[in-house]
Design an enzyme around this catalytic site. Structure first.
Site, short mmCIF file in Angstrom:
data_model
loop_
_atom_site.label_atom_id
_atom_site.label_comp_id
_atom_site.label_asym_id
_atom_site.label_seq_id
_atom_site.Cartn_x
_atom_site.Cartn_y
_atom_site.Cartn_z
N CYS A 183 0.83 -1.20 0.00
CA CYS A 183 0.00 0.00 0.00
C CYS A 183 0.87 1.26 0.00
O CYS A 183 1.49 1.58 -1.00
CB CYS A 183 -0.97 -0.04 1.18
SG CYS A 183 -2.34 1.16 1.02
N HIS A 242 -3.63 -5.36 1.15
CA HIS A 242 -2.92 -5.58 2.41
C HIS A 242 -2.88 -7.08 2.76
O HIS A 242 -3.82 -7.59 3.39
CB HIS A 242 -3.63 -4.84 3.54
CG HIS A 242 -3.40 -3.37 3.55
ND1 HIS A 242 -2.39 -2.78 4.27
CD2 HIS A 242 -4.05 -2.36 2.92
CE1 HIS A 242 -2.43 -1.47 4.10
NE2 HIS A 242 -3.44 -1.18 3.28
N GLU A 289 -1.10 -8.45 5.06
CA GLU A 289 -0.96 -8.61 6.51
C GLU A 289 -2.30 -8.59 7.22
O GLU A 289 -2.39 -8.95 8.41
CB GLU A 289 -0.03 -7.53 7.08
CG GLU A 289 -0.64 -6.18 7.33
CD GLU A 289 -0.81 -5.33 6.07
OE1 GLU A 289 -1.23 -4.16 6.19
OE2 GLU A 289 -0.51 -5.83 4.96
#
Length: 272
Positions: free
Chosen positions: A96, A236, A238
């Site tokens: 990002c 994302h 994560e």
């Protein structure tokens, strides 16, 4: 084999560094969060790590443009150290805001013969922050982080994620050279974005909003460098390292292992 060490680079405004370090640790690495000021003082610290990750967030508040200030710091003070790091067969990941940083610093895609960038990330077509889950297709077999993956579901959360290139010829060239690694797609077989149709007319294969949440040219969600060892993406990973992170985790069994965790595992297994 010793566990690979990951440097998660943070700056004022970065807010995904803890989650990203945790994701790498869940994948089997040793992660350390380091402030940009420490790395500017001692660029040689990079030599102690095998993976460099610039995580998501809002570095320096995105006051000038998303990732711009951190990108300038890296370009003017750390570019030589990062190039040395990469030449030692290391991995670099930008998520990002980190993708914005790597792209604007000229680390992922080399500039043209005049030294000008060939691509950037700018404001979403909706002119607002987009926070949603997206469907993704892997369209290049070059990227180390995406090995063995064909499709993904991951969340996005950004206001400046629209991938744009100077013209359609440049986009076609990036696709042909394997730099375009990840693309937004529509759900279901009928809407699947394949490597074949992207390579044929990338600037015309437009996946509509909200499946392409920002209006990226060629539906581009992530790109890699010529070696496949530098990767930047807007979604994302994560935020999807446990099956319970997915909104349909109680109704669908396709999300085990979690799609984001696979990306981090691929990075760690590169050093085994």
């Amino acid at each position: 084999m010793a566990k690979p060490r990951v440097l998660v680079l943070r700056a004022p405004g970065t807010n995904c560094d803890v989650e990203t370090a945790y994701a790498f640790e869940q994948a089997g690495a040793i992660a350390e969060r380091l402030h940009i000021a420490r790395l500017l003082e001692r660029p040689a610290l990079l030599r102690d790590f095998q993976i460099l990750c610039v995580p998501g967030g809002f570095s320096y508040g995105d006051d000038v443009a998303a990732g711009r200030i951190l990108a300038l710091q890296i370009r003017h003070h750390l570019l030589a150290a990062i190039r040395e790091f990469h030449e030692r067969d290391r991995l670099i990941l930008g998520i990002c805001n980190g993708f914005q940083v790597l792209l604007k610093a000229g680390i992922i895609l080399p500039p043209d013969s005049d030294g000008k960038p060939v691509a950037t990330l700018t404001w979403n077509d909706t002119a607002r922050y987009e926070d949603r889950w997206v469907y993704l297709s892997v369209v290049s077999d070059r990227c180390v982080f995406l090995r063995g993956i064909r499709e993904l579901q991951l969340p996005v959360a950004h206001a400046e994620g629209k991938f744009v290139v100077r013209d359609a010829d440049w986009l076609e060239q990036l696709v042909r050279q394997g730099h375009v690694a990840l693309c937004y797609q529509m759900p279901g077989p009928a809407g699947t974005t394949t490597a074949q149709n992207i390579a044929s007319q990338p600037w015309q294969m437009r996946v509509p909003y909200p499946w392409n949440p920002n209006g990226s040219m060629g539906n581009v969600a992530g790109v890699c460098d010529a070696t496949g060892r530098i990767f930047g993406l807007m979604p994302h990973p994560e935020r999807f390292i446990d099956v319970t992170h997915h909104p349909r985790w109680t109704r669908d069994e396709r999300y085990d292992p979690p799609h984001g965790l696979i990306i981090f595992r691929n990075a760690v297994s590169y050093f085994e």
